[in-house]
Each structure stands twice: as C-alpha cells, then as structure tokens.
Design a protein around this motif. Structure first.
Motif, PDB file in Angstrom:
ATOM      1  N   ILE A 366       4.545   7.444  -3.707  1.00 33.62           N
ATOM      2  CA  ILE A 366       4.350   7.771  -2.288  1.00 33.62           C
ATOM      3  C   ILE A 366       3.383   8.933  -2.132  1.00 33.62           C
ATOM      4  O   ILE A 366       2.487   8.915  -1.275  1.00 33.62           O
ATOM      5  N   ASP A 367       3.524   9.958  -2.990  1.00 29.50           N
ATOM      6  CA  ASP A 367       2.641  11.119  -2.906  1.00 29.50           C
ATOM      7  C   ASP A 367       1.184  10.722  -3.157  1.00 29.50           C
ATOM      8  O   ASP A 367       0.266  11.181  -2.461  1.00 29.50           O
ATOM      9  N   ALA A 368       0.953   9.833  -4.138  1.00 28.11           N
ATOM     10  CA  ALA A 368      -0.411   9.393  -4.438  1.00 28.11           C
ATOM     11  C   ALA A 368      -1.002   8.616  -3.258  1.00 28.11           C
ATOM     12  O   ALA A 368      -2.183   8.763  -2.920  1.00 28.11           O
ATOM     13  N   ALA A 369      -0.185   7.755  -2.614  1.00 29.83           N
ATOM     14  CA  ALA A 369      -0.676   6.984  -1.472  1.00 29.83           C
ATOM     15  C   ALA A 369      -1.035   7.908  -0.301  1.00 29.83           C
ATOM     16  O   ALA A 369      -2.056   7.714   0.363  1.00 29.83           O
ATOM     17  N   VAL A 370      -0.211   8.924  -0.061  1.00 28.71           N
ATOM     18  CA  VAL A 370      -0.484   9.859   1.041  1.00 28.71           C
ATOM     19  C   VAL A 370      -1.734  10.677   0.765  1.00 28.71           C
ATOM     20  O   VAL A 370      -2.572  10.886   1.646  1.00 28.71           O
ATOM     21  N   LYS A 371      -1.890  11.135  -0.485  1.00 30.16           N
ATOM     22  CA  LYS A 371      -3.088  11.919  -0.823  1.00 30.16           C
ATOM     23  C   LYS A 371      -4.354  11.077  -0.675  1.00 30.16           C
ATOM     24  O   LYS A 371      -5.414  11.590  -0.295  1.00 30.16           O
ATOM     25  N   GLN A 372      -4.257   9.779  -0.957  1.00 29.03           N
ATOM     26  CA  GLN A 372      -5.439   8.919  -0.826  1.00 29.03           C
ATOM     27  C   GLN A 372      -5.891   8.833   0.629  1.00 29.03           C
ATOM     28  O   GLN A 372      -7.085   8.930   0.923  1.00 29.03           O
ATOM     29  N   VAL A 373      -4.936   8.670   1.553  1.00 29.40           N
ATOM     30  CA  VAL A 373      -5.337   8.577   2.961  1.00 29.40           C
ATOM     31  C   VAL A 373      -5.772   9.944   3.488  1.00 29.40           C
ATOM     32  O   VAL A 373      -6.623  10.035   4.375  1.00 29.40           O
ATOM     33  N   GLU A 374      -5.199  11.023   2.943  1.00 33.01           N
ATOM     34  CA  GLU A 374      -5.625  12.354   3.371  1.00 33.01           C
ATOM     35  C   GLU A 374      -7.051  12.639   2.932  1.00 33.01           C
ATOM     36  O   GLU A 374      -7.820  13.308   3.627  1.00 33.01           O
ATOM     37  N   MET A 375      -7.451  12.090   1.777  1.00 32.62           N
ATOM     38  CA  MET A 375      -8.844  12.241   1.340  1.00 32.62           C
ATOM     39  C   MET A 375      -9.794  11.522   2.301  1.00 32.62           C
ATOM     40  O   MET A 375     -10.955  11.892   2.446  1.00 32.62           O
ATOM     41  N   HIS A 380      -2.111  13.243   9.421  1.00 31.66           N
ATOM     42  CA  HIS A 380      -0.904  13.139  10.233  1.00 31.66           C
ATOM     43  C   HIS A 380       0.129  12.247   9.546  1.00 31.66           C
ATOM     44  O   HIS A 380       0.656  11.316  10.149  1.00 31.66           O
ATOM     45  N   VAL A 381       0.438  12.501   8.280  1.00 36.80           N
ATOM     46  CA  VAL A 381       1.418  11.721   7.531  1.00 36.80           C
ATOM     47  C   VAL A 381       2.488  12.669   7.000  1.00 36.80           C
ATOM     48  O   VAL A 381       2.180  13.646   6.314  1.00 36.80           O
ATOM     49  N   GLN A 382       3.759  12.408   7.328  1.00 40.61           N
ATOM     50  CA  GLN A 382       4.893  13.159   6.814  1.00 40.61           C
ATOM     51  C   GLN A 382       5.785  12.190   6.040  1.00 40.61           C
ATOM     52  O   GLN A 382       5.989  11.052   6.471  1.00 40.61           O
ATOM     53  N   TRP A 383       6.314  12.633   4.933  1.00 43.48           N
ATOM     54  CA  TRP A 383       7.142  11.727   4.136  1.00 43.48           C
ATOM     55  C   TRP A 383       8.277  12.469   3.467  1.00 43.48           C
ATOM     56  O   TRP A 383       8.205  13.680   3.233  1.00 43.48           O
ATOM     57  N   GLN A 384       9.343  11.710   3.170  1.00 42.06           N
ATOM     58  CA  GLN A 384      10.483  12.232   2.418  1.00 42.06           C
ATOM     59  C   GLN A 384      11.050  11.110   1.559  1.00 42.06           C
ATOM     60  O   GLN A 384      10.991   9.931   1.936  1.00 42.06           O
ATOM     61  N   CYS A 385      11.590  11.498   0.427  1.00 39.18           N
ATOM     62  CA  CYS A 385      12.103  10.500  -0.533  1.00 39.18           C
ATOM     63  C   CYS A 385      13.297  11.102  -1.269  1.00 39.18           C
ATOM     64  O   CYS A 385      13.192  12.184  -1.845  1.00 39.18           O
ATOM     65  N   ASP A 386      14.450  10.398  -1.234  1.00 40.44           N
ATOM     66  CA  ASP A 386      15.624  10.857  -1.970  1.00 40.44           C
ATOM     67  C   ASP A 386      15.909   9.984  -3.196  1.00 40.44           C
ATOM     68  O   ASP A 386      16.971  10.084  -3.807  1.00 40.44           O
ATOM     69  N   ALA A 387      14.960   9.096  -3.537  1.00 38.72           N
ATOM     70  CA  ALA A 387      15.116   8.239  -4.721  1.00 38.72           C
ATOM     71  C   ALA A 387      14.386   8.868  -5.909  1.00 38.72           C
ATOM     72  O   ALA A 387      13.333   9.478  -5.740  1.00 38.72           O
ATOM     73  N   ASN A 403      -1.025  -0.772   2.428  1.00 38.36           N
ATOM     74  CA  ASN A 403      -1.299  -1.604   3.599  1.00 38.36           C
ATOM     75  C   ASN A 403      -0.460  -1.188   4.802  1.00 38.36           C
ATOM     76  O   ASN A 403      -0.948  -1.174   5.932  1.00 38.36           O
ATOM     77  N   LEU A 404       0.818  -0.854   4.578  1.00 38.35           N
ATOM     78  CA  LEU A 404       1.652  -0.392   5.687  1.00 38.35           C
ATOM     79  C   LEU A 404       1.143   0.935   6.242  1.00 38.35           C
ATOM     80  O   LEU A 404       1.128   1.150   7.463  1.00 38.35           O
ATOM     81  N   LEU A 405       0.730   1.815   5.326  1.00 33.95           N
ATOM     82  CA  LEU A 405       0.229   3.118   5.758  1.00 33.95           C
ATOM     83  C   LEU A 405      -1.084   2.965   6.518  1.00 33.95           C
ATOM     84  O   LEU A 405      -1.311   3.604   7.557  1.00 33.95           O
ATOM     85  N   SER A 406      -1.990   2.120   6.007  1.00 33.63           N
ATOM     86  CA  SER A 406      -3.267   1.885   6.689  1.00 33.63           C
ATOM     87  C   SER A 406      -3.040   1.284   8.069  1.00 33.63           C
ATOM     88  O   SER A 406      -3.687   1.664   9.055  1.00 33.63           O
TER      89      SER A 406
END
Length: 520
Positions: A366-375, A380-387, A403-406
């Motif tokens: 998830i962190d890698a996907a968020v950093k890609q869109v931030e680049m 404007h992406v916030q995320w949390q993960c308890d897994a 695809n969901l994030l895009s």
C-alpha cells in the motif's frame, strides 16, 4: 429347536427324580406305567422333532407339543399319587411356557387340557386304589389346583395378547425399515451424482456406484487430504462447503454437508463431474475475450487516430513560431503519454492472470502504491493498515490497488481526500478505497464492464481490470455510495486461496478452493 433341548433336559431331570424316589417303592402296575410314560415321552419327542422341520403351521406345532407335555405330566401325576403328586406344578410350568409365543388362544387351550388331564389323573389314581372318586376334601384340593391352572392360563393369555400386539408393531417397524432401506439403496444406485457417507472419523460408511465411477483410480483418502477439505473438517464454520477438485483431465465439484445423523453418518460428500462445464466456461471466456479484443481493436484505432492527427498537425506548425513551438511540443508530449497509457491499460486487461500467492507484507504494498501516485502529483491520499502479512499474489494486489486508487483520484471532488483502509481478521481480509463523489445512476449497473467510463478521457478498462483480478483470485468486490462518498470494498474470505494452473500435460492433481459457502 430350542424347545426340543429343554424337553430333553426336563425329561432327564424328571427321570432321575423318579428313579431315585418313586420307582423303587412303586407297584408292578405303576412301574409299567412309568416305563410306558418314558417310551411315550421318547416317541412324542421324535414326533415334535419331525414337526419342527416340517411345513406344519407353527401354531399347530405348539399346540401338539404343549398338549403332549400336558398329557405326559398327567400320566406322571397318575402314577405318583394323584391329588398328592408333587408333579402337579409341571402343568403350571407348561401353561406358562405356552404363553411366551404371542399366541393368545394357545395358553387358554393348554390350560383346559391341563385341567382335564389333572382331574383325570387324580380321579383315576383314587379309583385304581379304592374303587371310588374324590371325597369333599380332595375335591376342594383339586378345585384349587384347577382354579390355579385356569388363572395361570388367563394371565398368560393376557400376556400373550400384549406380546402379540408388540410383536405386530415391531414387525411392522422392521418391514418399514427394510422398505426404506431398499428405497435408499435403489435411490443411491440410480443417482448420477456420487454420494459418499463418512463417519465422525472420516471413515467410509456408504458409497453409491456413481461415486466409485467418478473417483475411478483416485483414492478417497487422496480426495479427503485436499487442504481445503481438511481445513473445513477441522473448523466447519458453515453447515456446507463446496470446492473443485482437479485430477488428470477430470474436474469434480465436491460438496460437503454435515448430516449430524449419528456416529456412522456424520458427513455427506456429493461428487459431480463438471469437466464439460468448466471446458464450456473456458470456451465462453475465450469467445468473450475475442469479442472484447475486437471491440478493443476498433476503439484502439479510434483512440490512436486522434492523437496522431494532433501530432501531425503540430509537426506542420513546428518552426513557424518559436513561442508556439514550445506549446506544440507540450501538446505532443501529452498525446504521446496518452497513447502509452492507452496501450499499457489494454495490455494489462488482455494478458491472462494466474495467481501465485506468497506471504506478502501488505502495508509495504500500500505504501509503494501511494508513493507512486504522490510522485505523479497527487497529495490527497490517506491510508491505514492493521494487517501484517497475508498469503496473496503481491503483483495482483498492486494491480488491483493501483487501478482503484487511480479511479478514486480521477473521480474525487476537487480537493477531496482519498482514503485507503486495510483490515484483516483470521482468514478474512478487507480492502476499502473511498473518495468523495458519487457514481452516476446510469453507470452503476455497468461499472465493471470493459470500455465503460464516466470520464471523457477515460479508457474504461481500469475497473474492468479490477474485476478480472478479483475473479482470478476469488476475491469479492462491491461498490457502496453513501453520504456523498463512493467506496470500493474488496473482501477475501480465505487468505489461503489457491487457483490451479490449467496447463496441458499437467497430470498432478490440483485443487481449487470453494467459490460458494452456505450458512445452511
């Protein structure tokens, strides 16, 4: 035949008693009568034995047998004292024995015979001794004996009637059970579906012929050792469970149902050969892909023509004005990126998906996907993960998330925030991607179809790719629009999901997890 053994045993005991206490003190006539009684006993014993193996009705056999016993008891009473004979109790025992056969009239008839033989023996002995009949005291004694015999006969008749009713009920239940058992056997053998009944220890209790034909050379233990079935047997969270089992060129749909019908019938396995169904599904999928490729080719030609025309026109204007050249080069650069994005999206949708699950750190994905869109400029992406770590295909998970994030970033309201939530509990995990904004009503039913997009510059393959990934991995996806927010929910029922790779020449048995679980 057991009655013959009892008669032989009783005759031996009575003979021993007579030889010890009566024969020595008896007169000549009485000795002759005792010998005659012994010979008659042997003759009647042979007759009863012959009747046992004959076709004479059982009621008639019992009447002849117990009537003969009463006659012999009367002779013993006659030669051993008449009214004072100690063998009078034998008549009561004979009546009691006759009442154990669930024949209502038999003990009454034997009781009447016993009374007749007793009175004849008592009067005959007294007449032989004194040439007279019973006096008042002796008559009272005989009357008590006769009354006792008749009372015993009445009681045994009542017991026989109750016994007969219970026997009739029991016989009816036995016949009904046999009829149901025969019906069960006929139904089991006539079914085309394989039926296997297991006990509480997963040992075979029953199996019809169809199950044997479907299994063929496959051992039942090999089927039960499938990881999905073992997991269900250890922790049956539902009353039923089904999965595909693939071996050689055959695909079996295995459905397990908990019967709770006793220790010998705890589990029911239903086997259905769905090889042809799976083959038709593959052909249908291939036809759908070919149709989609045709539609894709037409759209691709249309979509590529517009950027090419734009770039061609731009090339004509290059060199006329230096300041305009900069804008034209920017436009051409954007159009080339659009072409690259279009081709990349179509290639992702068209390539086959074969999950290869491994243990993956979900938070890192998830962190890698968020950093890609931030680049790319999205802030404007916030995320949390308890897994922590889950058993899944990381590449497919990233394809799904990207695809969901895009889609969420492209369809959010201006300055709206995209939220990603990842939760896991036991074998279940859930991914939620939410963005401010609502899906148009006319698009809700066709949201995951190829080439359907709510944006003018959208290709319409992003969510179609998401649906394809979910189907390949056995994940479930749904869309919820509420309070001005659209959320895409992806749920996995089991983190041990495995899909077999159907390749030619693969003879090793492979298993596919259940696509349906029922709560009963």
């Amino acid at each position: 035949m057991s009655l013959i053994y009892f008669r032989v045993l009783a005759g031996a005991i009575i003979s021993l008693i007579i030889a010890t206490w009566f024969y020595g003190d008896a007169g000549a006539f009485h000795k002759q009568m005792l010998l005659f009684s012994g010979v008659l006993f042997l003759f009647l014993l042979v007759v009863q034995t012959v009747l046992t193996y004959s076709k004479v009705a059982l009621r008639s056999q019992y009447l002849i047998g117990y009537g003969s016993d009463a006659l012999l008891a009367g002779l013993l009473i006659f030669v051993t004292g008449g009214v004072t004979s100690p063998f009078a109790f034998l008549l009561g025992l004979i009546i009691i024995a006759s009442g154990l056969h669930a024949m209502r009239l038999l003990p009454q008839l034997i009781a009447v015979f016993a009374c007749i033989f007793y009175l004849a023996a008592a009067n005959g002995d007294l007449w032989l001794r004194n040439q007279q009949l019973l006096d008042v005291q002796q008559a009272l004694h005989a009357l008590l004996q006769v009354s006792a015999l008749l009372l015993v006969g009445g009681v045994m008749a009542y017991i026989s009637r109750r016994h007969a009713a219970l026997s009739a009920t029991s016989d009816h239940a036995v016949r009904r059970h046999r009829q149901l058992k025969d019906l069960y056997d006929r139904v089991m053998q006539s079914m085309h579906e394989g039926m296997v009944v297991l006990d509480e220890n997963l040992q075979l209790s029953d199996m019809n012929g169809a199950a044997g034909r479907l299994l063929g050379s496959l051992k039942l233990d090999a089927l039960l050792s499938a990881p999905e079935l073992q997991a269900y047997f250890e922790q049956p969270r539902h009353s039923s469970f089904q999965c595909d089992y693939v071996f050689d060129d055959k695909v079996l749909l295995v459905r397990v149902t908990r019967l709770e019908a006793g220790e010998d019938a705890t589990w029911l396995l239903t086997l259905v050969d769905i090889s042809e169904v799976r083959k038709l599904e593959g052909e249908l999928l291939q036809q759908e892909k070919m149709a989609a490729l045709g539609q894709m080719a037409a759209m691709l030609a249309h979509e590529i023509r517009n950027p090419i025309q734009t770039m061609a026109q731009g090339l004509e204007f290059i060199g006329m004005d230096a300041e305009r050249d900069i804008n034209i080069k920017g436009i051409m650069h954007d159009e080339m990126l659009r072409l690259n994005r279009l081709v990349s999206t179509m290639l992702e949708y068209s390539k086959p998906l074969r999950p290869r699950p491994v243990s993956a750190a979900v938070a890192e994905l998830i962190d890698a996907a968020v950093k890609q869109v931030e680049m790319g400029g999205a802030k404007h992406v916030q995320w949390q993960c308890d897994a922590d770590r889950l058993h899944l295909d990381p590449d497919h998970f990233r394809l799904l998330l990207d695809n969901l994030l895009s889609n969420a970033l492209a369809n959010r309201d201006e300055n709206g925030e995209v939220r990603i939530e990842m939760h896991a509990s036991g074998l279940r995990w859930n991914l939620k991607v939410c963005n401010p904004g609502l899906v148009a009503d006319e698009l809700k039913s066709r949201l995951f179809e190829p080439f359907v997009s709510g944006r003018s510059r959208g290709v319409g393959l992003g969510l179609a790719t998401v649906q394809q990934v979910c189907r390949a991995n056995g994940w479930l996806i749904d869309v919820i629009c509420r309070d001005g927010i659209t959320c895409f929910n992806v749920t996995c029922l089991s983190s041990d999901f495995v899909v077999p790779e159907r390749e030619s020449g693969d003879s090793e048995a492979q298993k596919q997890i259940s696509v349906e679980e029922s709560d009963g």
